[in-house]
Design a protein around this motif. Structure first.
Motif, short mmCIF file in Angstrom:
data_model
loop_
_atom_site.label_atom_id
_atom_site.label_comp_id
_atom_site.label_asym_id
_atom_site.label_seq_id
_atom_site.Cartn_x
_atom_site.Cartn_y
_atom_site.Cartn_z
N GLU A 357 5.92 12.22 -0.91
CA GLU A 357 7.26 12.61 -1.39
C GLU A 357 7.23 12.87 -2.89
O GLU A 357 6.33 12.42 -3.59
CB GLU A 357 8.26 11.49 -1.08
N ASP A 358 8.24 13.56 -3.36
CA ASP A 358 8.33 13.92 -4.78
C ASP A 358 9.76 13.71 -5.28
O ASP A 358 10.56 14.65 -5.36
CB ASP A 358 7.92 15.39 -4.96
N PRO A 359 10.08 12.48 -5.71
CA PRO A 359 9.31 11.23 -5.62
C PRO A 359 9.74 10.42 -4.41
O PRO A 359 10.64 10.82 -3.67
CB PRO A 359 9.74 10.52 -6.91
N VAL A 360 9.10 9.26 -4.22
CA VAL A 360 9.51 8.32 -3.17
C VAL A 360 10.85 7.71 -3.58
O VAL A 360 10.97 7.13 -4.65
CB VAL A 360 8.46 7.21 -2.97
N GLU A 361 11.87 7.89 -2.75
CA GLU A 361 13.21 7.38 -3.08
C GLU A 361 13.56 6.12 -2.32
O GLU A 361 14.36 5.32 -2.79
CB GLU A 361 14.26 8.47 -2.81
N ILE A 362 13.01 5.95 -1.14
CA ILE A 362 13.33 4.77 -0.32
C ILE A 362 12.02 4.10 0.06
O ILE A 362 11.16 4.70 0.71
CB ILE A 362 14.09 5.19 0.96
N THR A 363 11.83 2.87 -0.37
CA THR A 363 10.61 2.14 -0.05
C THR A 363 10.82 1.33 1.22
O THR A 363 11.84 0.67 1.39
CB THR A 363 10.20 1.20 -1.21
N VAL A 364 9.83 1.39 2.13
CA VAL A 364 9.93 0.72 3.41
C VAL A 364 8.64 -0.04 3.68
O VAL A 364 7.54 0.52 3.59
CB VAL A 364 10.19 1.73 4.55
N GLU A 365 8.77 -1.31 4.00
CA GLU A 365 7.61 -2.14 4.34
C GLU A 365 6.97 -1.61 5.61
O GLU A 365 7.65 -1.31 6.60
CB GLU A 365 8.07 -3.59 4.56
N GLY A 366 5.64 -1.46 5.60
CA GLY A 366 4.91 -1.01 6.78
C GLY A 366 4.61 0.48 6.80
O GLY A 366 3.94 0.96 7.71
N ILE A 367 5.14 1.22 5.79
CA ILE A 367 4.87 2.66 5.70
C ILE A 367 4.10 2.93 4.41
O ILE A 367 4.46 2.44 3.34
CB ILE A 367 6.18 3.47 5.71
N ASN A 368 3.02 3.69 4.52
CA ASN A 368 2.19 4.02 3.36
C ASN A 368 2.81 5.22 2.63
O ASN A 368 2.76 6.34 3.13
CB ASN A 368 0.77 4.36 3.81
N GLN A 369 3.37 4.99 1.46
CA GLN A 369 4.13 6.02 0.76
C GLN A 369 3.39 6.47 -0.50
O GLN A 369 2.93 5.65 -1.30
CB GLN A 369 5.52 5.49 0.42
N VAL A 370 3.33 7.79 -0.69
CA VAL A 370 2.59 8.38 -1.80
C VAL A 370 3.53 9.23 -2.64
O VAL A 370 4.28 10.06 -2.10
CB VAL A 370 1.43 9.25 -1.28
N ASN A 371 3.47 9.04 -3.95
CA ASN A 371 4.22 9.87 -4.89
C ASN A 371 3.39 11.10 -5.25
O ASN A 371 2.27 10.96 -5.76
CB ASN A 371 4.54 9.10 -6.17
N VAL A 372 3.92 12.27 -4.99
CA VAL A 372 3.23 13.50 -5.38
C VAL A 372 3.19 13.59 -6.91
O VAL A 372 4.17 13.29 -7.58
CB VAL A 372 3.93 14.73 -4.79
N ASN A 373 2.04 13.98 -7.45
CA ASN A 373 1.87 14.13 -8.90
C ASN A 373 1.09 15.42 -9.15
O ASN A 373 -0.14 15.42 -9.16
CB ASN A 373 1.14 12.92 -9.48
N VAL A 374 1.80 16.51 -9.33
CA VAL A 374 1.17 17.83 -9.45
C VAL A 374 0.26 17.89 -10.66
O VAL A 374 -0.84 18.47 -10.61
CB VAL A 374 2.25 18.93 -9.53
N LYS A 375 0.68 17.28 -11.79
CA LYS A 375 -0.15 17.32 -13.01
C LYS A 375 -1.50 16.66 -12.79
O LYS A 375 -2.51 17.08 -13.37
CB LYS A 375 0.58 16.62 -14.15
N ALA A 376 -1.52 15.63 -11.96
CA ALA A 376 -2.77 14.92 -11.69
C ALA A 376 -3.55 15.55 -10.53
O ALA A 376 -4.62 15.06 -10.16
CB ALA A 376 -2.50 13.45 -11.40
N GLY A 377 -2.99 16.63 -9.93
CA GLY A 377 -3.67 17.28 -8.84
C GLY A 377 -3.31 16.76 -7.46
O GLY A 377 -3.87 17.19 -6.45
N LEU A 378 -2.34 15.81 -7.41
CA LEU A 378 -1.92 15.26 -6.13
C LEU A 378 -0.69 16.04 -5.64
O LEU A 378 0.45 15.72 -5.98
CB LEU A 378 -1.59 13.77 -6.26
N THR A 379 -0.95 17.08 -4.85
CA THR A 379 0.12 17.93 -4.32
C THR A 379 0.41 17.51 -2.88
O THR A 379 -0.28 16.66 -2.31
CB THR A 379 -0.29 19.40 -4.34
#
Length: 570
Positions: A357-379
């Motif tokens: 997601e860009d960015p992660v807005e809702i955090t949930v236990e048991g789900i692996n959540q990744v923040n997209v970071n285009v500058k760092a190459g994480l699209t």
């Protein structure tokens, strides 16, 4: 010397008082002269000097000028929207904001000839003032009580627990030492109070906006912005700097936008995150805080607003072992909440769920959540590739923006994974056309897509104060209702509001168009059908569009015709 309309109006009221024996002609002339010498309007002079009873003045003014009369004892003056008008104008013109309806601001006044007050308040608030006549002595007391309850000088913010909130910032990158005045108690308390008030009222965003001569703070509740405070302009920089410190931003940098995060721990079981963004403007930095409350994704699928058939189709699609489920709509239409409601249903110990997601807005236990970071190459695309090497069962992609992401999502859906994502289109059939325009092959679309859902959010009518609404038959027919149903049709609309709501509305409900791919739809896609053809086929197959779903909500008394017009107009 020319006589102004105000002079005529005042004379008309005085003539009424003379006719009723409350004043004599000679007294009226004397009082008029004395009022002019004291630079007071005649009506204000009569009331303030107790020459005529204030209730009589209000009643006679109502008759003479045609304005409604209201008893201020009937309301709680501590909950009035006084932040819409500066304290200076309230005191100098002796007026009090009562409530708003749309772009209209209803003002309590004891002197209906004070046209300058109406013009000044119209200019400052950007609303259209409507006068409501009240008694002078009650208005004086109400103004003091209302202003005392929202003291924007911050000296009176003495709630003891405001000093001890458990607040943590985001990463320390870019943080610098701060001046002591940013951490002074009144500033800290004021900012903490704004954050707590926003959480208690269930708003989604806080806007802090500096201007040349004032500083405005607004909340966005149920999708609509409204003013809540107007602190002195000379403390704007200190308030904004305090928010930047809490967000671990660089307070010395005011020339470029910055992003940060605040975590507020309310209890052992509840934590609220604020996503913070600053924007340099002409008179200082504007700050917007998005409130990220994990409980918004746990409201249950029954409360989202699905029709029974729509809910069945959605649940069937997300419980399939593979395929693509797409949710579409503009920003702020509730797509993320819908997706996370589905993910919460699927979240179990035997499933591996990952989201990008860009960015992660809702955090949930048991789900692996990744923040997209285009500058760092994480699209989105690179995150998707990584997910596919992590033995996933379910993947959620925040948004399909390009062909690369679309291709990977489609291939993942074709190879045994359930993929959920969003697109920005107006309705479900247009989503199919959008995928083809991106370059996704038609045969890949028909083999991968399980379901497409378009949605909007409409405000719910307050259950405590909604009122029956009457419309001409012509309006109802043009809105989409059928002639045969008009006879027994009961429609409701918002009242002026009550203690349970905001201007007649409380909360929001989803309006949905839920579409699966029939054999006819698949054939048309493979033949390269355009958006108009896909929309026509969906209608022929009985798939309710957003407008029809909205009309159903009106029939059920959940929302109003005005609200459906607002959220479904093209």
């Amino acid at each position: 010397m020319a006589t102004t309309p105000t002079d005529f109006q005042a004379r008309g009221l005085i003539q009424l008082l003379i006719q009723d024996g409350l004043l004599t002609e000679s007294d009226a002339q004397i009082y008029s002269k004395e009022a002019k010498q004291n630079k007071q309007r005649l009506i204000s002079y009569l009331v303030s000097n107790k020459l005529v009873d204030s209730k009589v003045i209000a009643a006679k003014s109502s008759v003479e000028f045609g304005f409604p009369y209201f008893d201020l004892d009937a309301i709680d003056c501590r909950s009035l929207p006084v932040a819409l008008v500066s304290e200076k104008l309230i005191r100098s013109h002796h007026v009090l904001p009562l409530y708003t309806r749309g772009k209209t601001l209803f003002l309590a006044m004891s002197d209906p000839t004070n046209h300058q007050a109406v013009e000044d308040i119209k200019f400052q608030s950007l609303l259209r003032p409507e006068i409501i006549l009240v008694e002078e002595n009650k208005l004086t007391n109400a103004i003091e009580l209302a202003l005392e309850s929202v003291d924007t000088s911050m000296a009176e913010l003495l709630d003891s627990d405001l000093d001890n909130l458990n607040i943590a910032g985001g990463p320390d990158e870019g943080a610098v030492d701060v001046n002591s005045d940013i951490d002074e108690a009144p500033i800290v308390r004021f900012v903490n109070k704004i954050l707590l008030d926003a959480i208690k009222k269930g708003v989604s965003d806080i806007h802090m906006e500096p201007y040349e001569k004032n500083f405005r703070i607004r909340f966005r509740g149920d999708g609509m912005l409204y003013a809540v405070a107007s602190p002195p302009a000379n403390v704007a920089t200190r308030i904004i700097s305090r928010v930047k410190v809490m967000s671990k931003m660089d307070i010395a940098e005011r020339r470029v936008p910055q992003d940060g995060r605040i975590k507020m721990i309310l209890s052992k079981n509840r934590t609220i995150d604020f996503r913070v963004n600053t924007l340099p403007t002409l008179f200082g930095e504007k700050v917007v805080l998005r409130i990220l409350d994990p409980t918004t994704a746990q409201i249950g699928i029954e409360r989202l607003g699905f029709e029974p058939e729509q809910q069945r189709l959605f649940l069937e699609a997300i419980h399939k072992p593979y395929g693509l489920v797409l949710v579409t709509g503009p920003t702020g239409s509730g797509k993320t909440v819908s997706l996370y409601t589905g993910l919460n249903i699927l979240n179990s110990i035997d499933r591996n769920i990952s989201t990008a997601e860009d960015p992660v807005e809702i955090t949930v236990e048991g789900i692996n959540q990744v923040n997209v970071n285009v500058k760092a190459g994480l699209t989105f695309a690179s995150a998707l590739r990584a997910f596919l090497r992590q033995d996933p069962d379910i993947i959620m992609v925040g948004e399909i923006r390009d062909l690369e992401t679309a291709d990977i999502a489609v291939k993942a859906a074709q190879t045994g994974h359930l993929v959920l994502s969003t697109l920005h289109t107006n309705d479900a059939p247009q989503t199919l056309n959008r995928l083809m325009q991106m370059g996704v092959a038609p045969f890949n679309i028909v083999s991968a897509v399980n379901l497409i859902m378009a949605q909007r959010l409409a405000r719910r009518l307050c259950e405590y104060c909604k009122v029956p609404a009457k419309f001409p038959e012509k309006i109802l027919l043009s809105a989409g209702f059928k002639a045969e149903e008009l006879q027994g049709l009961n429609i409701f609309g918002p009242s002026t509001g009550c203690e349970h709501c905001n201007q007649g509305y409380k909360g929001r409900v989803g309006i949905y168009q839920v579409m699966t791919l029939s054999e006819g739809m698949r054939t048309l896609i493979l033949e390269g059908g355009n958006a108009l053809q896909l929309t026509a086929l969906a209608k022929a197959e009985g798939i309710n569009d957003l407008r029809v779903s909205g009309l159903n909500k009106i029939r059920q008394g959940i929302t109003s015709l005005e609200e459906i017009d607002r959220v479904t107009k093209e």
